[in-house]
Design a protein around this motif. Structure first.
Motif, PDB file in Angstrom:
ATOM      1  N   GLY A  34       8.074   0.774  -2.525  1.00  0.00           N
ATOM      2  CA  GLY A  34       7.284   2.005  -2.533  1.00  0.00           C
ATOM      3  C   GLY A  34       6.362   2.177  -3.714  1.00  0.00           C
ATOM      4  O   GLY A  34       5.578   3.133  -3.750  1.00  0.00           O
ATOM      5  N   PHE A  35       6.417   1.280  -4.694  1.00  0.00           N
ATOM      6  CA  PHE A  35       5.579   1.431  -5.880  1.00  0.00           C
ATOM      7  C   PHE A  35       4.328   0.570  -5.764  1.00  0.00           C
ATOM      8  O   PHE A  35       4.426  -0.648  -5.579  1.00  0.00           O
ATOM      9  CB  PHE A  35       6.342   1.008  -7.141  1.00  0.00           C
ATOM     10  N   GLY A  36       3.159   1.173  -5.898  1.00  0.00           N
ATOM     11  CA  GLY A  36       1.929   0.400  -5.867  1.00  0.00           C
ATOM     12  C   GLY A  36       0.858   1.082  -5.042  1.00  0.00           C
ATOM     13  O   GLY A  36       1.094   2.079  -4.352  1.00  0.00           O
ATOM     14  N   GLN A  37      -0.345   0.523  -5.113  1.00  0.00           N
ATOM     15  CA  GLN A  37      -1.482   1.078  -4.393  1.00  0.00           C
ATOM     16  C   GLN A  37      -1.482   0.614  -2.935  1.00  0.00           C
ATOM     17  O   GLN A  37      -0.945  -0.444  -2.595  1.00  0.00           O
ATOM     18  CB  GLN A  37      -2.782   0.646  -5.071  1.00  0.00           C
ATOM     19  N   ALA A  38      -2.104   1.409  -2.093  1.00  0.00           N
ATOM     20  CA  ALA A  38      -2.225   1.055  -0.675  1.00  0.00           C
ATOM     21  C   ALA A  38      -2.930  -0.291  -0.543  1.00  0.00           C
ATOM     22  O   ALA A  38      -3.967  -0.528  -1.151  1.00  0.00           O
ATOM     23  CB  ALA A  38      -3.000   2.136   0.063  1.00  0.00           C
ATOM     24  N   GLY A  39      -2.366  -1.176   0.241  1.00  0.00           N
ATOM     25  CA  GLY A  39      -2.950  -2.474   0.464  1.00  0.00           C
ATOM     26  C   GLY A  39      -2.721  -3.481  -0.643  1.00  0.00           C
ATOM     27  O   GLY A  39      -3.110  -4.647  -0.517  1.00  0.00           O
ATOM     28  N   GLY A  40      -2.059  -3.049  -1.731  1.00  0.00           N
ATOM     29  CA  GLY A  40      -1.808  -3.939  -2.855  1.00  0.00           C
ATOM     30  C   GLY A  40      -0.365  -4.400  -2.896  1.00  0.00           C
ATOM     31  O   GLY A  40       0.452  -4.029  -2.059  1.00  0.00           O
TER      32      GLY A  40
END
Length: 355
Positions: A143-149
């Motif tokens: 769940g940690f991080g940017q969308a698509g990354g």
């Protein structure tokens, strides 16, 4: 004042990360924590290169765990202790002759805290690992991080300290309370993979109720929403915005000059979040972090500047509360939480003299 845990005695088998953090929490609040180091391994008083905040407030002894005389000495110490905390792989304490069966026979009220990554059983129990692996298996890292990354791990806060050390400190106190009521100690199987999972309880609530997509960066609290994110400012610094509630969101729009912009009206529509985030990104880049602080400080926007480790202790709020202290030239977090009736003694990197 000696602290809320005055009278509690804990034996700590030296380790790194979550075990020392748990024992720091206990020692901060008045527990007598005796750290058992292997010869020539642990930090020594006055050895500036070995100062460790996690090891503050301890008594310390050096014992060779391969020496039968040292094992006998530890068993004598256990008879007067309320709890022990160890972080070896499963089976190591048993091979040393210091397993739960032996020590609980010596002291039936003993709390035997076992801190591991994978737990005392299960197919991965004997394997090596680190924080990043435990939170990955628990579903938290996803769940940690940017969308698509790719997943972005939050240093080692979730596994080692939140899901490990903090849970161990809670476990020790819960088991000590139980032992006081029943006269019977017990083993605590504190696994960081379990701890990281339980820290995700609210997220699983959202997921189970259809309010959370099982992907990164598209949800209310993971950077998907334009009103709950960090934004870069013109001086290369950042601010944090958490304007979830309607009244706080209205203040955000007012202070950013967007109150009458119809595009920002559908706050909770995820379909417009990416576009509105682009607009806020451009807007926050027009002023410095200090400029935005001057505009938003003292309001209910749910705003705070993103401070560095060196900046945080100097912020007026932290300074007034004494959230950070200094000892031997090292700045460190003050004990938490705060007990108004039995405040924690001032921590010392030099440790405590033996009682």
């Amino acid at each position: 004042m000696a602290g809320a845990l005055e009278g509690l005695t804990v034996l700590e088998f030296a380790g790194i990360g979550p075990g020392p953090f748990a024992c720091m929490m206990l020692a901060d609040h008045g527990a007598r924590v005796i750290r058992i180091d292997r010869p020539s391994k642990g930090a020594r008083v006055g050895d500036e290169g070995q100062r460790d905040i996690l090891n503050r407030n301890r008594e310390r002894i050096e014992l060779d765990l391969k020496d039968p005389l040292a094992i006998a000495q530890i068993r004598d110490l256990v008879k007067q202790a309320d709890a022990i905390v160890e972080g070896f792989r499963p089976g190591v304490m048993e091979r040393l002759g210091l397993g739960p069966d032996v020590l609980l026979a010596d002291n039936p009220k003993l709390v035997f805290g076992r801190m591991t990554g994978w737990g005392q059983d299960g197919p991965m129990a004997p394997l090596a690992g680190h924080d990043i692996n435990y939170i990955a298996l628990a579903g938290a890292l996803h769940g940690f991080g940017q969308a698509g990354g790719k997943p972005q791990f939050p240093i080692n806060l979730v596994g080692d300290f939140g899901g490990g050390g903090m849970l161990m400190a809670f476990g020790v106190m819960a088991a000590v309370f139980s032992a006081q009521q029943t006269g019977q100690g017990q083993v605590i199987d504190c696994a960081m993979v379990d701890g990281a999972a339980i820290l995700s309880a609210m997220t699983y609530t959202f997921l189970g109720n259809g309010r959370w997509k099982d992907e990164r960066g598209v949800n209310l609290l993971d950077g998907g929403a334009h009103f709950y994110d960090t934004y870069e400012t013109s001086d290369g610094k950042y601010v944090s915005i958490g304007s979830i509630e309607p009244q706080f969101y209205a203040l955000l729009l007012e202070k950013t000059g967007l109150a009458n912009d119809p595009e920002f009206a559908p706050q909770m529509d995820p379909r417009v979040w990416p576009k509105l985030k682009e607009r806020l990104t451009a807007l926050f880049l027009t002023k410095t972090r200090d400029d935005w602080c001057a505009i938003m400080d003292g309001t209910d926007i749910c705003f705070a500047p993103v401070l560095s480790l060196r900046e945080a202790p100097k912020h007026p709020h932290n300074a007034q509360r004494g959230s950070f202290i200094e000892d031997q030239g090292m700045v460190m977090p003050a004990p938490a939480p705060r007990f108004l009736g039995t405040p924690a003694p001032r921590p010392s990197l030099a440790g405590r003299s033996k009682g």
